[in-house]
Design a protein around this motif. Structure first.
Motif, short mmCIF file in Angstrom:
data_model
loop_
_atom_site.label_atom_id
_atom_site.label_comp_id
_atom_site.label_asym_id
_atom_site.label_seq_id
_atom_site.Cartn_x
_atom_site.Cartn_y
_atom_site.Cartn_z
N HIS A 21 2.60 -11.27 -4.01
CA HIS A 21 1.81 -11.95 -5.30
C HIS A 21 2.07 -13.48 -5.19
O HIS A 21 3.32 -13.77 -5.35
CB HIS A 21 1.71 -11.34 -6.27
CG HIS A 21 0.64 -11.79 -7.17
ND1 HIS A 21 -0.73 -11.60 -7.23
CD2 HIS A 21 0.52 -12.34 -8.36
CE1 HIS A 21 -1.43 -12.32 -8.08
NE2 HIS A 21 -0.50 -12.54 -8.88
N ARG A 22 1.06 -14.20 -5.33
CA ARG A 22 1.14 -15.59 -5.76
C ARG A 22 0.22 -16.03 -6.80
O ARG A 22 -0.90 -15.65 -6.71
CB ARG A 22 1.20 -16.80 -4.61
CG ARG A 22 2.05 -16.55 -3.57
CD ARG A 22 1.79 -17.65 -2.29
NE ARG A 22 2.71 -17.71 -1.34
CZ ARG A 22 3.65 -18.45 -0.91
NH1 ARG A 22 3.96 -19.25 -1.90
NH2 ARG A 22 4.41 -18.21 0.11
N TYR A 23 0.87 -16.80 -7.92
CA TYR A 23 -0.27 -17.09 -8.79
C TYR A 23 -0.82 -18.42 -8.73
O TYR A 23 -0.45 -19.20 -7.66
CB TYR A 23 0.58 -17.20 -10.16
CG TYR A 23 0.63 -16.06 -11.03
CD1 TYR A 23 -0.17 -15.19 -11.09
CD2 TYR A 23 2.11 -15.56 -10.89
CE1 TYR A 23 0.06 -13.94 -11.91
CE2 TYR A 23 2.41 -14.51 -11.58
CZ TYR A 23 1.43 -13.57 -12.10
OH TYR A 23 1.96 -12.39 -12.64
N GLY A 24 -2.11 -18.48 -9.22
CA GLY A 24 -2.91 -20.00 -9.02
C GLY A 24 -3.09 -20.11 -7.39
O GLY A 24 -3.34 -21.41 -7.06
N PRO A 36 6.15 -20.83 -4.82
CA PRO A 36 6.65 -19.64 -4.40
C PRO A 36 6.21 -18.33 -4.59
O PRO A 36 5.56 -18.14 -5.81
CB PRO A 36 8.25 -19.71 -4.87
CG PRO A 36 7.90 -20.46 -6.22
CD PRO A 36 6.91 -21.39 -6.24
N PRO A 37 6.28 -17.44 -3.91
CA PRO A 37 5.81 -16.15 -4.11
C PRO A 37 6.47 -15.50 -5.19
O PRO A 37 7.73 -15.60 -5.54
CB PRO A 37 5.98 -15.14 -3.05
CG PRO A 37 6.84 -15.95 -2.08
CD PRO A 37 6.89 -17.39 -2.53
N VAL A 38 5.76 -14.77 -6.21
CA VAL A 38 6.22 -13.78 -7.43
C VAL A 38 6.95 -12.53 -6.91
O VAL A 38 7.77 -12.04 -7.36
CB VAL A 38 5.22 -13.78 -8.20
CG1 VAL A 38 5.78 -12.95 -9.57
CG2 VAL A 38 4.73 -14.99 -8.88
N LEU A 39 6.09 -12.07 -5.59
CA LEU A 39 6.40 -10.64 -5.29
C LEU A 39 6.41 -10.83 -3.85
O LEU A 39 5.45 -11.34 -3.19
CB LEU A 39 5.77 -9.78 -5.78
CG LEU A 39 5.70 -9.17 -7.21
CD1 LEU A 39 4.47 -8.06 -7.68
CD2 LEU A 39 7.03 -8.75 -7.35
N ARG A 40 7.60 -10.27 -3.19
CA ARG A 40 7.57 -10.42 -1.58
C ARG A 40 7.97 -8.88 -1.03
O ARG A 40 8.86 -8.18 -1.04
CB ARG A 40 8.68 -11.21 -1.06
CG ARG A 40 8.83 -12.83 -2.04
CD ARG A 40 10.15 -13.36 -1.55
NE ARG A 40 10.02 -14.46 -1.78
CZ ARG A 40 10.24 -15.12 -3.12
NH1 ARG A 40 10.73 -13.88 -3.91
NH2 ARG A 40 10.36 -16.26 -3.37
N ASP A 41 6.80 -8.29 -0.30
CA ASP A 41 6.96 -7.21 0.58
C ASP A 41 7.30 -6.12 -0.52
O ASP A 41 8.45 -5.27 0.11
CB ASP A 41 7.65 -7.35 1.61
CG ASP A 41 6.79 -8.19 2.68
OD1 ASP A 41 5.58 -8.21 2.82
OD2 ASP A 41 7.58 -9.11 3.44
N VAL A 42 6.88 -5.61 -1.57
CA VAL A 42 7.60 -4.69 -2.36
C VAL A 42 6.78 -3.22 -2.24
O VAL A 42 5.73 -3.32 -2.23
CB VAL A 42 7.47 -4.96 -3.97
CG1 VAL A 42 8.04 -3.73 -4.65
CG2 VAL A 42 8.29 -6.29 -4.10
N ASP A 43 7.76 -2.34 -1.71
CA ASP A 43 7.43 -1.16 -1.54
C ASP A 43 8.03 -0.26 -2.61
O ASP A 43 9.04 -0.09 -2.87
CB ASP A 43 7.80 -0.49 -0.11
CG ASP A 43 6.92 -1.07 0.79
OD1 ASP A 43 5.87 -1.57 0.69
OD2 ASP A 43 7.46 -0.75 2.21
N LEU A 44 7.06 0.41 -3.48
CA LEU A 44 7.34 1.32 -4.53
C LEU A 44 6.64 2.70 -4.73
O LEU A 44 5.54 2.59 -4.92
CB LEU A 44 7.59 0.82 -5.93
CG LEU A 44 8.20 1.40 -7.04
CD1 LEU A 44 9.79 1.74 -6.77
CD2 LEU A 44 7.95 0.59 -8.29
#
Length: 350
Positions: A21-24, A36-44
């Motif tokens: 996820h990236r904002y804007g 910069p990305p807020v989240l990077r390849d998160v698996d949960l």
């Protein structure tokens, strides 16, 4: 309608896959430099009835991930599956129905309620919006939920400013539970409360999770708080999951240096048992790292040369336990050997 529940035994109720996820739109309006990305390849994954604690410092992306799981924010890339349904494939009308089963408890109770509403109106509003029951049955349901969170019926006629922070947060928990959800995200629900009120809210969420069979994502920056309510703990740093595993294991033997730093931050009155090695404080370049390498490299007290060049993947080290660190012993990664260069660097380091 979204159809009947499809979760099979053992399958996760909520599954996030490679969330980015990236904002804007990823751009600053005043600069060509991408955000910069807020989240990077998160698996949960979160199983039915399971409580997962999500910890990390401010700005790590915890709240963003929680809102994406509820689809209050849409991820830039990746997939969120709720009860077997890909939420990206649902229409807004279908999502509206599905959201009855997904609720959020906000950090600041005073900012999350309309101060012109009585407590009765605040509690019954979700029922009214979803067309559930008549006014009498809604008030009965509000009275039932107030009792569940340990507040007297007379609170129904009061306004938010007449309640303490702890009381109002319990009202917010009651409001989140009034639609009988399957999944609850508690976004730092104790951050604005004193110690006594915070303890009551944590105990309330733990009890509600058991009584309602809820799946719970408890977001916090405080490892000691999360450990009281979570079956598993996921550690998020700079938008990347660096460690995840059973609570007891994370507390007893944190494997990632950042997780160890979070455990060190738990107040310890005995100087004889305080750890001697601590991570360095955050630095400005750390927040702007965009290339390869470990996100924690500028603060880690035990770096290897490879940490600056290769991003460590999140690898399993035991049943239900995964860590993203080049320092993880190679023989613990399910029989998969580490890179020989990493092994040589480990041998050369203290």
């Amino acid at each position: 309608m979204t159809g009947p529940r499809t979760t099979t035994p053992g399958a996760p109720l909520v599954a996030a896959r490679r969330i980015n996820h990236r904002y804007g739109g990823g751009r600053r309006w005043w600069s060509a430099t991408p955000l910069p990305p807020v989240l990077r390849d998160v698996d949960l994954d979160i199983a039915t009835g399971e409580s997962v604690g999500l910890i990390g410092e401010s700005g790590s992306g915890k709240s963003t991930l929680g809102r994406i799981l509820l689809q209050l924010n849409r991820q830039s890339a990746g997939q969120v599956v709720f009860d077997g349904q890909d939420t990206a494939a649902l229409t807004e009308a279908q999502l509206r129905v599905l959201r009855r089963r997904m609720q959020l408890v906000f950090q600041n109770p005073y900012a999350s309620v309309n101060r012109r509403f009585t407590i009765a109106a605040a509690l019954t509003d979700p029922l009214r919006v979803n067309g559930i029951g008549d006014e009498a049955s809604r008030i009965d349901r509000a009275r039932e939920l107030l009792g569940l969170v340990g507040l007297p019926e007379m609170m129904l006629d009061r306004y938010p400013h007449e309640l303490s922070g702890g009381q109002l947060q319990r009202v917010c928990v009651a409001r989140a539970l009034i639609l009988s959800p399957s999944f609850l995200v508690a976004d730092e629900p104790t951050a604005s409360l004193d110690s006594s009120s915070a303890t009551q809210v944590v105990d309330l969420l733990a009890r509600a999770r058991t009584e309602f069979g809820l799946s719970l994502l408890f977001i916090s920056h405080d490892l000691s708080v999360v450990s009281r309510v979570a079956d598993r703990i996921a550690v998020l740093y700079q938008g990347t999951l660096v460690e995840i595993g059973p609570t007891e294991q994370i507390l007893a033997e944190p494997a990632h240096p950042y997780t160890r730093a979070l455990r060190e931050a738990i107040p310890n009155p005995d100087p004889r048992t305080r750890p001697a090695v601590r991570s360095r404080p955050a630095s400005e370049p750390d927040t702007e790292l965009t290339g390869a390498g470990c996100r924690f490299v500028t603060r880690c007290p035990v770096t290897l040369p490879v940490c600056h060049d290769v991003t460590p993947p999140l690898l399993p080290v035991a049943a239900g336990r995964s860590v993203a660190c080049h320092r993880v012993p190679a023989d613990t990664v399910d029989g998969v050997g580490a890179d020989p260069d990493v092994r040589r660097q480990e041998e050369d380091q203290p």
